[in-house]
Design a protein around this motif. Sequence first.
Motif, PDB file in Angstrom:
ATOM      1  N   LEU A  58       0.830  -1.203   0.000  1.00 14.81           N
ATOM      2  CA  LEU A  58       0.000   0.000   0.000  1.00 14.81           C
ATOM      3  C   LEU A  58       0.867   1.258   0.000  1.00 14.81           C
ATOM      4  N   LEU A  59       1.865   1.302   0.865  1.00 11.96           N
ATOM      5  CA  LEU A  59       2.747   2.462   0.929  1.00 11.96           C
ATOM      6  C   LEU A  59       3.539   2.634  -0.366  1.00 11.96           C
ATOM      7  N   GLY A  60       4.005   1.520  -0.924  1.00 11.09           N
ATOM      8  CA  GLY A  60       4.722   1.598  -2.194  1.00 11.09           C
ATOM      9  C   GLY A  60       3.837   2.090  -3.318  1.00 11.09           C
ATOM     10  N   GLY A  61       2.597   1.599  -3.377  1.00 12.00           N
ATOM     11  CA  GLY A  61       1.664   2.032  -4.416  1.00 12.00           C
ATOM     12  C   GLY A  61       1.342   3.511  -4.318  1.00 12.00           C
ATOM     13  N   LEU A  62       1.165   4.031  -3.105  1.00 11.19           N
ATOM     14  CA  LEU A  62       0.879   5.455  -2.929  1.00 11.19           C
ATOM     15  C   LEU A  62       2.073   6.317  -3.353  1.00 11.19           C
ATOM     16  N   CYS A  63       3.285   5.840  -3.067  1.00 11.07           N
ATOM     17  CA  CYS A  63       4.488   6.561  -3.518  1.00 11.07           C
ATOM     18  C   CYS A  63       4.565   6.592  -5.042  1.00 11.07           C
ATOM     19  N   TYR A  64       4.241   5.470  -5.667  1.00 10.30           N
ATOM     20  CA  TYR A  64       4.290   5.416  -7.130  1.00 10.30           C
ATOM     21  C   TYR A  64       3.191   6.258  -7.763  1.00 10.30           C
ATOM     22  N   ALA A  65       2.051   6.392  -7.089  1.00 10.56           N
ATOM     23  CA  ALA A  65       0.994   7.270  -7.593  1.00 10.56           C
ATOM     24  C   ALA A  65       1.486   8.715  -7.649  1.00 10.56           C
ATOM     25  N   GLU A  66       2.209   9.126  -6.610  1.00  7.70           N
ATOM     26  CA  GLU A  66       2.757  10.478  -6.591  1.00  7.70           C
ATOM     27  C   GLU A  66       3.838  10.646  -7.659  1.00  7.70           C
ATOM     28  N   LEU A  67       4.729   9.655  -7.774  1.00  7.62           N
ATOM     29  CA  LEU A  67       5.808   9.741  -8.763  1.00  7.62           C
ATOM     30  C   LEU A  67       5.250   9.777 -10.182  1.00  7.62           C
ATOM     31  N   GLY A  68       4.200   8.989 -10.440  1.00  5.21           N
ATOM     32  CA  GLY A  68       3.624   8.938 -11.779  1.00  5.21           C
ATOM     33  C   GLY A  68       2.966  10.230 -12.198  1.00  5.21           C
ATOM     34  N   THR A  69       2.463  10.989 -11.236  1.00  3.70           N
ATOM     35  CA  THR A  69       1.857  12.273 -11.569  1.00  3.70           C
ATOM     36  C   THR A  69       2.900  13.389 -11.689  1.00  3.70           C
ATOM     37  N   VAL A  70       3.997  13.278 -10.944  1.00  4.37           N
ATOM     38  CA  VAL A  70       5.059  14.281 -11.019  1.00  4.37           C
ATOM     39  C   VAL A  70       5.922  14.077 -12.263  1.00  4.37           C
ATOM     40  N   VAL A  71       6.231  12.798 -12.580  1.00 10.23           N
ATOM     41  CA  VAL A  71       7.037  12.465 -13.763  1.00 10.23           C
ATOM     42  C   VAL A  71       6.168  11.612 -14.697  1.00 10.23           C
ATOM     43  N   PRO A  72       5.368  12.225 -15.559  1.00 17.47           N
ATOM     44  CA  PRO A  72       4.419  11.478 -16.397  1.00 17.47           C
ATOM     45  C   PRO A  72       5.073  10.828 -17.617  1.00 17.47           C
TER      46      PRO A  72
END
Length: 241
Positions: A58-72
């Motif tokens: 869950l924590l990893g997925g939330l981090c990747y959600a943020e990264l995916g929106t910052v670096v599309p």
Amino acid sequence: MEVKLSLKREVGIMGAVSFIAGTMMGSGIFISPQYVLLAMGSPGASLIIWACCGLISLLGGLCYAELGTVVPESGGEYIYILRTVGKVVAFMLVFSFVIVMRPASATGIALSFAEYVAAPFYSGCPPPELVLKCVAAGGILLLAIINCLSVRLAISIQVASMVVQLLSLAVIVLGGIVMLFQGDNQNFHDSFEGTNVGVSSIGIAFYQGLWSFDGWKTLNYLTEELKHPEVRLYTIYHNIL
């Protein structure tokens, strides 16, 4: 005049959900539970391991959600390391990923798939190793061809696979609930009896559990193919995880 190549944004919300959910609910969830229980030695400790693995994912997925929106950009951790640390570390990552990590993971999944496919044809005895390897290789080759031919076809197969896996899990979960209501709950009496507290046992259990949860980061590999990735990534990760 420089022409910049770009991927077509053909993956919608349903395709994205099926991609990440279908990848997470792979062969691991049907195989890992027995190894987690074997490593920990008790049902109670096994459930704690599963809860911890779920929290880490869950924590990893939330981090990747943020990264995916910052670096599309497509590429997952490769593109994030490339943009932050540099080319050398990014190359080392992608080299080990292509040569070691991804082939090993794909081989394990393909062999698990081959066991299920070949089992009905060899009742009473395990399938020959050569048959398993041929079926696994054929499955990998078929999926590679489908992904090369059409993104939409690959998405359609992913959606169908997700539906089948959801139905299979529903049957298992509902079957367990029915058995509990029928009074078959002896495994929960002294549920921590016989727990293995060794470092190696806990490590093996975590490895099996995290492998079963693996797949939560795969959607970031095709960020550039998502429609409205700045919205879809955040929404999908929060709803699924």
